[in-house]
Scaffold this active site. Sequence first.
Site, PDB file in Angstrom:
ATOM      1  N   HIS A 397       0.835  -1.204   0.000  1.00  0.00           N
ATOM      2  CA  HIS A 397       0.000   0.000   0.000  1.00  0.00           C
ATOM      3  C   HIS A 397       0.868   1.252   0.000  1.00  0.00           C
ATOM      4  O   HIS A 397       0.710   2.143  -0.850  1.00  0.00           O
ATOM      5  CB  HIS A 397      -0.915  -0.029   1.232  1.00  0.00           C
ATOM      6  CG  HIS A 397      -1.696   1.227   1.468  1.00  0.00           C
ATOM      7  ND1 HIS A 397      -3.047   1.324   1.213  1.00  0.00           N
ATOM      8  CD2 HIS A 397      -1.319   2.444   1.959  1.00  0.00           C
ATOM      9  CE1 HIS A 397      -3.462   2.539   1.540  1.00  0.00           C
ATOM     10  NE2 HIS A 397      -2.429   3.238   1.991  1.00  0.00           N
ATOM     11  N   GLU A 398       1.795   1.320   0.940  1.00  0.00           N
ATOM     12  CA  GLU A 398       2.586   2.546   1.087  1.00  0.00           C
ATOM     13  C   GLU A 398       3.540   2.763  -0.088  1.00  0.00           C
ATOM     14  O   GLU A 398       3.742   3.893  -0.539  1.00  0.00           O
ATOM     15  CB  GLU A 398       3.347   2.526   2.412  1.00  0.00           C
ATOM     16  CG  GLU A 398       2.462   2.704   3.627  1.00  0.00           C
ATOM     17  CD  GLU A 398       1.677   4.014   3.609  1.00  0.00           C
ATOM     18  OE1 GLU A 398       2.232   5.035   3.169  1.00  0.00           O
ATOM     19  OE2 GLU A 398       0.504   4.004   4.003  1.00  0.00           O
ATOM     20  N   HIS A 401       1.904   4.384  -2.874  1.00  0.00           N
ATOM     21  CA  HIS A 401       1.857   5.840  -2.760  1.00  0.00           C
ATOM     22  C   HIS A 401       3.102   6.455  -3.418  1.00  0.00           C
ATOM     23  O   HIS A 401       3.025   7.541  -4.006  1.00  0.00           O
ATOM     24  CB  HIS A 401       1.782   6.272  -1.298  1.00  0.00           C
ATOM     25  CG  HIS A 401       0.422   6.155  -0.700  1.00  0.00           C
ATOM     26  ND1 HIS A 401      -0.706   6.689  -1.276  1.00  0.00           N
ATOM     27  CD2 HIS A 401      -0.008   5.549   0.446  1.00  0.00           C
ATOM     28  CE1 HIS A 401      -1.762   6.435  -0.526  1.00  0.00           C
ATOM     29  NE2 HIS A 401      -1.367   5.737   0.525  1.00  0.00           N
ATOM     30  N   GLU A 430      -5.627   6.721  -1.950  1.00  0.00           N
ATOM     31  CA  GLU A 430      -5.760   5.618  -0.998  1.00  0.00           C
ATOM     32  C   GLU A 430      -6.299   4.356  -1.679  1.00  0.00           C
ATOM     33  O   GLU A 430      -5.885   3.236  -1.367  1.00  0.00           O
ATOM     34  CB  GLU A 430      -6.679   6.030   0.153  1.00  0.00           C
ATOM     35  CG  GLU A 430      -6.123   7.133   1.031  1.00  0.00           C
ATOM     36  CD  GLU A 430      -4.774   6.780   1.645  1.00  0.00           C
ATOM     37  OE1 GLU A 430      -4.532   5.588   1.944  1.00  0.00           O
ATOM     38  OE2 GLU A 430      -3.949   7.700   1.803  1.00  0.00           O
ATOM     39  N   HIS A 494      -9.791   7.980   3.248  1.00  0.00           N
ATOM     40  CA  HIS A 494      -9.863   6.532   3.442  1.00  0.00           C
ATOM     41  C   HIS A 494     -11.309   6.048   3.317  1.00  0.00           C
ATOM     42  O   HIS A 494     -11.577   4.973   2.776  1.00  0.00           O
ATOM     43  CB  HIS A 494      -9.287   6.138   4.800  1.00  0.00           C
ATOM     44  CG  HIS A 494      -7.826   6.434   4.938  1.00  0.00           C
ATOM     45  ND1 HIS A 494      -7.355   7.652   5.361  1.00  0.00           N
ATOM     46  CD2 HIS A 494      -6.731   5.666   4.683  1.00  0.00           C
ATOM     47  CE1 HIS A 494      -6.037   7.626   5.377  1.00  0.00           C
ATOM     48  NE2 HIS A 494      -5.627   6.447   4.972  1.00  0.00           N
TER      49      HIS A 494
END
EC number: 3.4.24.-
Length: 601
Positions: A397-398, A401, A430, A494
């Site tokens: 996930h990160e 980004h 997100e 989110h």
Amino acid sequence: MRRPHIRRNRLAIALAVTTAATLTAGVAGTAAATTDAAPAAASSSTPSLQKAVDAARTAAFAHAAATGVGKKDALEATDTLVDPDGRQHVRFVRTHRGLPVLGGDLVIHLTAKSAYEGVTRAYRHQVDVPDTDPKLSAGEAQTKAAAVAKGRAGEAQLVVDARDDRTTLAYQVQVDESRTAEADGARTVILDAATGAVLSNVQANDSFLSPALQKKLRARGERLNPETGLAAPEAPVTGEAAATAGYPAAAKGTGSSLFVGKVPLSTTRTAKKSFTLKDSTRGNTETRDAGNKELEKFSGGKAFTSTTNRWGNGTTSSRATAAVDAQYGITSTLDFYKKTFGRKGIKNDGRGAHALVHFGNKVGNAYWSSKCGCMLYGDGDGRTFAKPLVVLDVTGHELTHGVVDATAKFRPTRVDEEGNQYGEPGALNESMADIFGSAVEFATNNPKNPPNYLMGEKLGLQQKFLRRLDKPSLDKLEGTVDYWSKAAYDTEVHAGSGISSHAFYLLAEGSGKKTLGGVAYDSPTFDGSKVTGIGRTKATAIFYRALTRYMVSTTDFHDARTATLHAAKDLYGATSTEYKTVNKAWAAVNVTAANSPSGTH
């Protein structure tokens, strides 16, 4: 009650303007519509890429009515993608009168013969400031920014703020050690250069857990007890080829992680019995120990070393254990992007990724830091968060980004005083991170971390996951939504991410009940329609192509629908089942051409 969306409050962090074009050969753009094959990497020399940049820049000025590029503007390329059929997509940031433009990003699309084909741009008004002489001094801007963000202000840089319906001469100030940001992180403050008014004040690091969620968990007294995959330590690794090949050299070690059991690790042998947790086979990807300090640079971390090439013991008693999870998660993510899309590194520049574990003192979060260009993992706050957030899908996930930061650069429309972000572009950020974080799990297929469409299922939350893609509203902690409505204009990012995540799930797996890998899903639709999925491989290819070629900093859900339709047309054709299913999936979450907002929200 959510506030109504006000267009003039749209916020964005400054786009970095490069001094020279960054030229990278990216993911190929076409795949056979009759197969499940994802796009493959295009091969192209730097001179041909420079030719594409030159042609795109010329086209941008020649088609000013469509692109919005004026005589006082200059364009710097940040990414150049060439498809197998020769079509080119050049992403630019803009300067106006020599100053960086916030909200001036655009992508020029060219045919195989370098003819102008179209543009994807952020804010659509003309950029023009009458002069570049600020009434506020740089020193005054630094003082104001430091007071607003409660930290140490860096240099004040003049920029043009072209976000929303304004074109304003402004100062951009990076404020470090901000007491308004978690773990005293950095904030980017934009001030009106004439009045000193604060135009935006955004936390620089992207955190996995929002301030609102952390506050709610603490208020409930919930203590996360993450499920771990403790593994017994193995015998030391011996017989490395590097023993006679000279140093440094690539080596193969093993790690005992917190969450995924025993895993193989590619390391670097620096002497006969000396190894470093650095992967030279993946662009020198490395994880270091921050020493429980809030380091701003990766170089300040301490390298993890071993005499046995065996890392961690499966518990937090070894500082290397969290590093095993981090390094494994990062390399798994890099492998996913390379094998699936031909993307070489987070920025597609061939470089590896970095991580700092044991970041800060009692930090209960994980971050992607664009300033550091690395992952930051806290050890937990000792209250709600008992262990480091080094879970595989958190890392996927990160790091996504980071991919977004290197491509579309989605920005929230506003940020509140506690650091919570709002708006559709931020929600897309997100959502993409959840979509590709889940895809990393599927690609890795580790039996200790079974792949699924759940996010944060190993964190130990009472609701058994943080978010999920099939029916996002099952996430009661963040109030995630299933369908689009006008409230999405100003929904926390989110919570709003569920709209596009749900569309992706429907595109991949379809509506209704389904059991995959032991997890039961039951995905609803807004209009009661039935959607038959096209498969995860094709859905992922469509969303990735849309992100890298057809999305920009201001892309909202209706823009995302258009972008994914473009991508599906490129990959499979405008009359294909894939194209039609993209349209059905967005309609199933109430994003249609008919309810697309006109002008301002």
